[in-house]
Write a protein that holds these residues in place. Structure first.
Motif, PDB file in Angstrom:
ATOM      1  N   TYR A  23      77.112  18.214  44.701  1.00 52.67           N
ATOM      2  CA  TYR A  23      77.425  17.929  43.549  1.00 52.67           C
ATOM      3  C   TYR A  23      78.917  17.892  43.179  1.00 52.67           C
ATOM      4  O   TYR A  23      79.253  16.814  42.521  1.00 52.67           O
ATOM      5  CB  TYR A  23      76.792  18.977  42.276  1.00 52.67           C
ATOM      6  N   MET A 163      64.895  19.921  29.558  1.00 55.67           N
ATOM      7  CA  MET A 163      66.251  20.743  29.694  1.00 55.67           C
ATOM      8  C   MET A 163      66.181  21.898  28.942  1.00 55.67           C
ATOM      9  O   MET A 163      66.005  22.020  27.747  1.00 55.67           O
ATOM     10  CB  MET A 163      67.297  19.634  29.080  1.00 55.67           C
ATOM     11  N   GLY A 167      72.103  24.196  29.886  1.00 57.28           N
ATOM     12  CA  GLY A 167      71.948  22.540  29.945  1.00 57.28           C
ATOM     13  C   GLY A 167      71.915  21.833  28.517  1.00 57.28           C
ATOM     14  O   GLY A 167      72.759  20.912  28.379  1.00 57.28           O
ATOM     15  N   GLU A 171      74.881  19.728  27.351  1.00 56.50           N
ATOM     16  CA  GLU A 171      74.925  18.460  26.948  1.00 56.50           C
ATOM     17  C   GLU A 171      75.508  18.052  25.798  1.00 56.50           C
ATOM     18  O   GLU A 171      76.050  16.856  25.451  1.00 56.50           O
ATOM     19  CB  GLU A 171      73.592  17.883  27.133  1.00 56.50           C
ATOM     20  N   ASP A 178      77.731  14.668  33.066  1.00 54.33           N
ATOM     21  CA  ASP A 178      77.148  14.744  34.114  1.00 54.33           C
ATOM     22  C   ASP A 178      76.226  16.024  34.270  1.00 54.33           C
ATOM     23  O   ASP A 178      76.316  16.318  35.279  1.00 54.33           O
ATOM     24  CB  ASP A 178      77.874  14.526  35.546  1.00 54.33           C
ATOM     25  N   VAL A 179      75.686  16.528  33.345  1.00 52.39           N
ATOM     26  CA  VAL A 179      74.820  17.576  33.229  1.00 52.39           C
ATOM     27  C   VAL A 179      73.724  17.556  34.203  1.00 52.39           C
ATOM     28  O   VAL A 179      72.871  16.322  33.702  1.00 52.39           O
ATOM     29  CB  VAL A 179      74.507  18.126  31.741  1.00 52.39           C
ATOM     30  N   ARG A 180      73.274  18.292  35.170  1.00 55.96           N
ATOM     31  CA  ARG A 180      71.962  18.307  35.662  1.00 55.96           C
ATOM     32  C   ARG A 180      71.315  19.657  35.777  1.00 55.96           C
ATOM     33  O   ARG A 180      72.048  20.487  35.568  1.00 55.96           O
ATOM     34  CB  ARG A 180      72.511  17.674  37.010  1.00 55.96           C
ATOM     35  N   GLN A 181      69.842  19.499  35.866  1.00 60.40           N
ATOM     36  CA  GLN A 181      69.209  20.516  36.136  1.00 60.40           C
ATOM     37  C   GLN A 181      68.480  20.484  37.312  1.00 60.40           C
ATOM     38  O   GLN A 181      67.681  19.450  37.434  1.00 60.40           O
ATOM     39  CB  GLN A 181      68.273  20.845  34.932  1.00 60.40           C
ATOM     40  N   ALA A 182      68.179  21.423  38.042  1.00 60.59           N
ATOM     41  CA  ALA A 182      67.529  21.284  39.223  1.00 60.59           C
ATOM     42  C   ALA A 182      66.803  22.875  39.338  1.00 60.59           C
ATOM     43  O   ALA A 182      67.147  23.875  38.790  1.00 60.59           O
ATOM     44  CB  ALA A 182      68.185  21.238  40.473  1.00 60.59           C
ATOM     45  N   HIS A 237      71.907  24.889  36.711  1.00 62.31           N
ATOM     46  CA  HIS A 237      72.545  24.160  35.804  1.00 62.31           C
ATOM     47  C   HIS A 237      73.844  23.678  36.383  1.00 62.31           C
ATOM     48  O   HIS A 237      74.756  24.661  36.622  1.00 62.31           O
ATOM     49  CB  HIS A 237      72.516  24.673  34.533  1.00 62.31           C
ATOM     50  N   ALA A 239      77.605  21.137  35.842  1.00 63.67           N
ATOM     51  CA  ALA A 239      78.164  20.011  35.035  1.00 63.67           C
ATOM     52  C   ALA A 239      79.708  19.778  35.318  1.00 63.67           C
ATOM     53  O   ALA A 239      79.997  20.855  36.165  1.00 63.67           O
ATOM     54  CB  ALA A 239      78.086  20.589  33.537  1.00 63.67           C
TER      55      ALA A 239
END
Length: 245
Positions: A23, A163, A167, A171, A178-182, A237, A239
């Motif tokens: 990332y 979300m 996260g 946000e 560029d907040v992401r969750q996996a 999370h 960012a």
């Protein structure tokens, strides 16, 4: 308590390191860990080319960490709120520890610890019984003492929302983009003894009076099979600190 954390809390997979570093825009050379505990996540990130500073306010936890990590890992006995912001890092991360930090000023402080474009990562998740029948038996066993042993979302986000926290806060934050969750799926099989050991590190049980805690562990132990399968998915999370504000 530190020895129990070290023995019974699971570590983190290599897949998590690859996810975080992929990332990042640039190779991560410096990292700051918030609430390192006994160093379960520290071990994942401490490697050649990446200098980790592990911070932890509890001296017993930090002593356990130092027993297992090489001397090259820098350590500091400091709470998150005490961290000086005169040095910045390419990565700041928290492994199942962010909910212990004070909400007021959390995101500006993390942003101040990151260089522009630097990465923040938070990861963790509950360790749950995978077999519904065993889970129900344990729920009934603990019911006189605890309705649930899960940690509620710090910002009240319902579990069905896509979300999840943190996260949701990231946000809304002016400091991050560029907040992401996996989610990294993970299954573990442990002995009943080790599962009870894990529960002994869970805050819902720690706050019980000692006699109640002993009784609930006895009740749970009586309904567990010899070995239990655990669903221990890791929610991640990510960012990025904004280059400019």
């Amino acid at each position: 308590m530190a020895e129990s954390y070290e023995r019974f809390r699971p570590g983190y997979p290599e897949e998590l390191f690859r996810l975080v570093t992929a990332y990042a825009r640039d190779p991560v050379r410096t990292a700051l860990e918030i609430g390192a505990g006994t160093g379960k996540a520290t071990r994942l990130f401490a490697r050649p080319g990446l200098t980790v500073t592990a911070t932890e306010p509890d001296p017993a936890m930090l002593a356990e960490l130092r027993r297992h990590l090489p001397a090259e890992v820098r350590t500091a006995q400091l709470a998150f709120e005490e961290l000086p912001t005169d040095q910045t890092y390419g990565l700041v991360y928290a492994a199942a520890a962010l909910h212990w930090t004070a909400p007021a000023g959390r995101w500006p402080r993390i942003a101040a610890l990151l260089r522009p474009g630097g990465v923040f990562a938070s990861f963790g998740g509950p360790v749950q019984l995978a077999d519904p029948a065993v889970e129900e038996a344990v729920r009934l066993a603990r019911a006189p003492f605890l309705a649930t042993d899960e940690i509620p979302s710090p910002d009240g986000t319902p579990p069905e929302r896509a979300m999840q926290w943190p996260g949701t806060e990231l946000e809304r934050s002016e400091w991050f983009t560029d907040v992401r969750q996996a989610v990294l799926a993970r299954r573990l099989t442990v002995s009943a003894h080790d599962y009870l050991g894990h529960l002994s590190t869970v805050s819902a049980y720690l706050v019980l009076p000692a006699p109640d805690r002993a009784e609930v562990f006895d009740r749970i132990g009586r309904v567990l099979p010899a070995r239990v399968e655990l669903a221990a998915d890791i929610t991640v999370h990510l960012a990025r600190r904004r280059d400019e504000r």
